[in-house]
Design an enzyme around this catalytic site. Structure first.
Site, short mmCIF file in Angstrom:
data_model
loop_
_atom_site.label_atom_id
_atom_site.label_comp_id
_atom_site.label_asym_id
_atom_site.label_seq_id
_atom_site.Cartn_x
_atom_site.Cartn_y
_atom_site.Cartn_z
N ASP A 1 -1.27 -0.41 5.88
CA ASP A 1 -1.40 0.03 7.27
C ASP A 1 -2.20 -0.11 7.72
OD1 ASP A 1 -2.79 2.14 5.43
OD2 ASP A 1 -1.60 3.63 6.48
N ASP B 1 0.89 -1.74 0.21
CA ASP B 1 -0.34 0.41 -0.15
C ASP B 1 1.00 1.13 -0.01
OD1 ASP B 1 -2.38 1.43 0.44
OD2 ASP B 1 -1.71 1.28 2.70
N ASP C 1 -7.26 -0.83 3.96
CA ASP C 1 -6.87 -2.28 3.23
C ASP C 1 -6.30 -3.14 3.92
OD1 ASP C 1 -4.82 -1.54 4.12
OD2 ASP C 1 -3.68 -0.50 3.27
P1 ADP Z 1 -3.61 4.37 0.06
O1 ADP Z 1 -3.98 3.53 -1.19
O2 ADP Z 1 -2.33 5.48 -0.58
O3 ADP Z 1 -2.89 4.51 1.03
P2 ADP Z 1 -6.40 5.80 0.54
O4 ADP Z 1 -7.03 4.37 0.11
O5 ADP Z 1 -6.38 5.65 2.14
O6 ADP Z 1 -4.48 6.03 0.01
O7 ADP Z 1 -7.89 7.25 0.06
C1 ADP Z 1 -7.21 6.96 -1.29
C2 ADP Z 1 -7.71 8.36 -0.86
O8 ADP Z 1 -8.75 8.81 -1.14
C3 ADP Z 1 -6.59 9.84 -0.98
O9 ADP Z 1 -5.68 9.90 -1.46
C4 ADP Z 1 -7.34 10.64 -0.61
O10 ADP Z 1 -7.57 11.54 -1.73
C5 ADP Z 1 -9.46 10.01 -0.48
N1 ADP Z 1 -9.21 9.67 1.35
C6 ADP Z 1 -9.12 9.16 1.25
N2 ADP Z 1 -9.61 9.02 3.55
C7 ADP Z 1 -9.95 10.90 3.30
C8 ADP Z 1 -10.07 11.36 4.50
N3 ADP Z 1 -10.16 11.50 5.55
N4 ADP Z 1 -9.90 12.89 4.04
C9 ADP Z 1 -9.39 13.26 2.37
N5 ADP Z 1 -9.41 12.51 1.75
C10 ADP Z 1 -9.59 11.41 2.54
MG MG Z 2 -3.46 4.02 3.41
#
Ligand code: ADP
Ligand code: MG
Length: 315
Positions: A212, A21, A216
């Site tokens: 983390d 991730d 996921d």
């Molecule tokens: P990654 O796969 O890189 O760990 P996430 O799946 O957690 O990322 O989140 C993907 C995207 O969704 C983030 O890059 C953001 O644009 C948006 N996002 C998710 N949760 C939030 C939040 N609480 N506030 C703002 N944006 C969010």
């Molecule tokens: Mg993440």
């Protein structure tokens, strides 16, 4: 490195593919605000305030960083109807105004006419009462340790893959800097599940997923070996994972592979050693030339030597 059971010590050495991730796993997950741009007469402080209030109850790394940057007390009574849409952002009512804080997908879904920000970094768009009011540009740093971890994994001929919910430009930039073999971006949590299911079906060997747990945890549970970041990671991740890395350093995966190889080598040595000595003494005693002391050695002596041999793993 916490390993939940001996099955996994055995399995780690066979890892062929490692899926990572991005946020919080390969990157620090500590975002710095690099720019705030506003529309419709809102000030930067107002945009930041609405974003921070909206993120009040979220523990996503983006939320934590926005609250840290705002750094003022938030009155919970003004916040209602919170809805965290994983992989997209937050929909919330603040002072009875409908507020959206999140990425482009969230804006599109709610038919908000936003101006696309083309700068490098993760963009958090803010809309107030269905009007686009500005964006917060944030950027995350790659962990120093990630460079070392990916390099070592590639030296050992492991396939490295990165999955992220972040936008294409940011994901590809991180993957390129780290030298990751394949990258899939703009995935919602169920998109991550589907991708990992596809990878497992291709049967390229044991697949490990490292995350983390924020958006996921299902993938951690699904993969052959789920590895969670224990420091920054969510409780769900630590629960769903088979291995927990308490220091959040991806390079600990290489260490776990080394420990697994060494442990399994010693286990095999002990099995071969114990069975051959016992078989030898058995044959000797059958033909009547084994003494009592040889029999004692074949039993207790062999156990003690096997334990001493196993202690070598501690070094
Ligand atoms: P990654 O796969 O890189 O760990 P996430 O799946 O957690 O990322 O989140 C993907 C995207 O969704 C983030 O890059 C953001 O644009 C948006 N996002 C998710 N949760 C939030 C939040 N609480 N506030 C703002 N944006 C969010
Ligand atoms: Mg993440």
């Amino acid at each position: 490195i916490l390993i939940k059971g001996s099955d996994y010590i055995d399995a780690i050495k066979d890892i062929k593919e490692i899926v990572f991730d991005k946020t919080g796993t390969l990157t620090k997950g500590e975002f710095e605000i690099t720019k705030i741009d506003t529309f419709e007469n809102y000030t930067e402080q107002e945009v930041l305030k609405y974003a921070a209030m909206g993120e009040k109850y979220s523990n996503h790394p983006i939320a934590v960083s926005i609250k840290k940057a705002y750094n003022e007390k938030i009155d919970e009574k003004l916040i209602s109807d919170i809805n965290e849409i994983s992989g997209k952002g937050i929909s919330v009512k603040i002072e009875n105004k409908q507020v959206l804080v999140g990425n482009e997908k969230l804006m599109q879904e709610n038919n908000i006419e936003y101006t696309k920000c083309n700068e490098i970094g993760t963009v958090v768009y803010v809309s107030i009462e269905n009007k686009y009011s500005g964006y917060i540009l944030i950027s995350d740093e790659i962990k120093e340790d990630s460079f070392k971890a990916i390099k070592e994994l590639k030296d050992n001929k492991k396939q490295t893959i990165m999955l992220t919910g972040d936008k294409k430009e940011v994901g590809e930039d991180v993957a390129k800097k780290l030298g990751i073999d394949k990258v899939y971006t703009e995935l919602l949590p169920d998109g991550k599940v589907k991708k990992v299911e596809e990878l497992i079906k291709q049967k390229n060997g044991t697949l490990a997923f490292v995350g983390d747990g924020i958006n996921d945890a299902p993938v951690l549970a699904l993969s052959d070996i789920g590895i969670a970041m224990g420091g920054l990671g969510s409780d769900a991740a630590i629960e769903a994972a088979d291995i927990v890395i308490m220091t959040d350093e991806p390079s600990k995966i290489n260490k776990a592979i080394k420990i697994s190889k060494k442990a399994m080598r010693i286990v095999k040595q002990n099995i071969v050693f114990a069975i051959s000595i016992k078989a030898l003494v058995l044959v000797l005693s059958a033909v009547g030339i084994a003494t009592m002391w040889e029999a004692v050695f074949a039993d207790v002596g062999v156990s003690v030597i096997a334990v001493l041999n196993a202690i070598r793993i501690l070094k």
